[in-house]
Design a protein around this motif. Structure first.
Motif, short mmCIF file in Angstrom:
data_model
loop_
_atom_site.label_atom_id
_atom_site.label_comp_id
_atom_site.label_asym_id
_atom_site.label_seq_id
_atom_site.Cartn_x
_atom_site.Cartn_y
_atom_site.Cartn_z
N LEU A 188 -9.71 51.95 -15.87
CA LEU A 188 -8.28 52.07 -15.58
C LEU A 188 -8.05 52.68 -14.20
O LEU A 188 -7.23 52.18 -13.43
N VAL A 189 -8.75 53.72 -13.86
CA VAL A 189 -8.58 54.37 -12.56
C VAL A 189 -9.02 53.44 -11.42
O VAL A 189 -8.42 53.44 -10.34
N SER A 190 -10.05 52.64 -11.67
CA SER A 190 -10.55 51.76 -10.60
C SER A 190 -9.57 50.66 -10.22
O SER A 190 -9.59 50.20 -9.08
N VAL A 191 -8.72 50.25 -11.14
CA VAL A 191 -7.80 49.14 -10.85
C VAL A 191 -6.77 49.50 -9.78
O VAL A 191 -6.65 48.77 -8.79
N PRO A 192 -6.00 50.59 -9.91
CA PRO A 192 -5.04 50.89 -8.84
C PRO A 192 -5.71 51.23 -7.50
O PRO A 192 -5.16 50.91 -6.45
N LEU A 193 -6.90 51.83 -7.55
CA LEU A 193 -7.60 52.10 -6.29
C LEU A 193 -7.96 50.80 -5.59
O LEU A 193 -7.78 50.66 -4.37
N THR A 194 -8.45 49.84 -6.35
CA THR A 194 -8.82 48.54 -5.79
C THR A 194 -7.59 47.78 -5.32
O THR A 194 -7.60 47.15 -4.25
N THR A 195 -6.53 47.82 -6.11
CA THR A 195 -5.29 47.15 -5.73
C THR A 195 -4.71 47.74 -4.45
O THR A 195 -4.27 47.00 -3.56
N HIS A 196 -4.73 49.06 -4.34
CA HIS A 196 -4.22 49.73 -3.14
C HIS A 196 -5.01 49.30 -1.91
O HIS A 196 -4.44 48.95 -0.87
N ALA A 197 -6.34 49.29 -2.04
CA ALA A 197 -7.18 48.87 -0.92
C ALA A 197 -6.96 47.39 -0.60
O ALA A 197 -6.99 46.98 0.56
N GLY A 198 -6.70 46.59 -1.63
CA GLY A 198 -6.41 45.17 -1.42
C GLY A 198 -5.10 44.95 -0.71
O GLY A 198 -4.98 44.06 0.16
N GLU A 199 -4.09 45.73 -1.06
CA GLU A 199 -2.79 45.60 -0.38
C GLU A 199 -2.92 45.98 1.09
O GLU A 199 -2.32 45.35 1.97
N TRP A 200 -3.71 47.02 1.37
CA TRP A 200 -3.96 47.40 2.76
C TRP A 200 -4.64 46.24 3.49
O TRP A 200 -4.26 45.89 4.61
N LEU A 201 -5.67 45.66 2.86
CA LEU A 201 -6.40 44.56 3.48
C LEU A 201 -5.50 43.36 3.72
O LEU A 201 -5.57 42.72 4.77
N LYS A 202 -4.61 43.08 2.78
CA LYS A 202 -3.69 41.94 2.92
C LYS A 202 -2.83 42.09 4.18
O LYS A 202 -2.53 41.11 4.86
N ARG A 203 -2.44 43.32 4.49
CA ARG A 203 -1.63 43.57 5.69
C ARG A 203 -2.45 43.46 6.97
O ARG A 203 -1.88 43.45 8.06
N HIS A 204 -3.77 43.39 6.86
CA HIS A 204 -4.63 43.36 8.03
C HIS A 204 -5.40 42.05 8.21
O HIS A 204 -6.36 41.99 8.97
N VAL A 205 -4.99 41.02 7.48
CA VAL A 205 -5.57 39.68 7.66
C VAL A 205 -4.41 38.71 7.92
O VAL A 205 -3.28 38.99 7.56
N PRO A 206 -4.72 37.57 8.53
CA PRO A 206 -3.65 36.59 8.77
C PRO A 206 -3.01 36.14 7.45
O PRO A 206 -3.66 36.08 6.41
N ALA A 207 -1.73 35.83 7.52
CA ALA A 207 -1.00 35.35 6.34
C ALA A 207 -1.66 34.08 5.81
O ALA A 207 -2.03 33.20 6.57
N ASP A 208 -1.80 34.01 4.50
CA ASP A 208 -2.47 32.88 3.87
C ASP A 208 -1.95 32.75 2.44
O ASP A 208 -1.92 33.75 1.71
N PRO A 209 -1.54 31.57 2.01
CA PRO A 209 -1.05 31.40 0.65
C PRO A 209 -2.10 31.76 -0.41
O PRO A 209 -1.76 32.24 -1.49
N LEU A 210 -3.38 31.52 -0.11
CA LEU A 210 -4.43 31.85 -1.08
C LEU A 210 -4.57 33.37 -1.23
O LEU A 210 -4.81 33.88 -2.33
#
Length: 175
Positions: free
Chosen positions: A55-77
């Motif tokens: 349970l704790v690992s999911v929001p940590l991973t999601t948070h890091a993923g949201e950060w990564l999403k803001r740092h890569v080119p926009a992509d529908p996938l």
């Protein structure tokens, strides 16, 4: 909320491995403990502990993923992967809650052993344990299978987002 970079690399790429291992492992432990109460007693606090770490690992991973999403080119996938990633937390919360319930009730089941007849079978306590066990089994199967399927769907969409147009079907000559 958590690390976004580890050794200069996006933390999401590392943290996702914890989710991919811990969620299915917690789901498997939950289903086994629901089906075989003796395993609940054998594993002890491991079931709710494993579910809590998942349970704790999911929001940590999601948070890091949201950060990564803001740092890569926009992509529908990438957007699809991020949208699917947001659906895992409710499943893992349910996995934790049902895991704690199975552990809690499993410690208090009125069974002398796995194959023995329930102690006080004619009493109301033993009769109550049958519907509780059936409910635990059904909930465990639904939550366990649902969370694993969701991890698969999210991982598949993430792999497609990372690897689309990134390789050739034919070997590339590097000389």
């Amino acid at each position: 909320m958590g690390p976004v970079l580890v050794n200069g690399l996006p933390a999401h790429a590392l943290l996702v491995h914890a989710v991919v291992i811990l969620v299915p492992l917690a789901a498997l432990a939950l289903v086994v403990c629901a089906l075989l109460p003796s395993w609940t007693r054998r594993l002890g606090i491991v079931l709710p502990g494993l579910a809590l770490v998942a349970l704790v690992s999911v929001p940590l991973t999601t948070h890091a993923g949201e950060w990564l999403k803001r740092h890569v080119p926009a992509d529908p996938l990438v957007n699809r992967h991020a949208d699917l990633g947001d659906t895992l937390l409710p499943w893992v919360i349910a996995l934790f809650v049902v895991g704690v319930a199975v552990w809690w009730f499993g410690r208090r089941m009125p069974f002398a052993s796995e194959t023995a007849r329930p102690v006080g079978w004619t009493s109301g306590t033993a009769m109550l344990s049958v519907p509780v066990r059936i409910a635990a089994i059904v909930l465990s199967l639904v939550v366990g299978v649902g969370s694993v399927v969701q991890v698969y769907r999210i991982g598949d969409s993430g792999a497609k987002a990372v690897w689309h147009d990134s390789f050739s079907a034919k070997p590339v000559n590097h000389s």
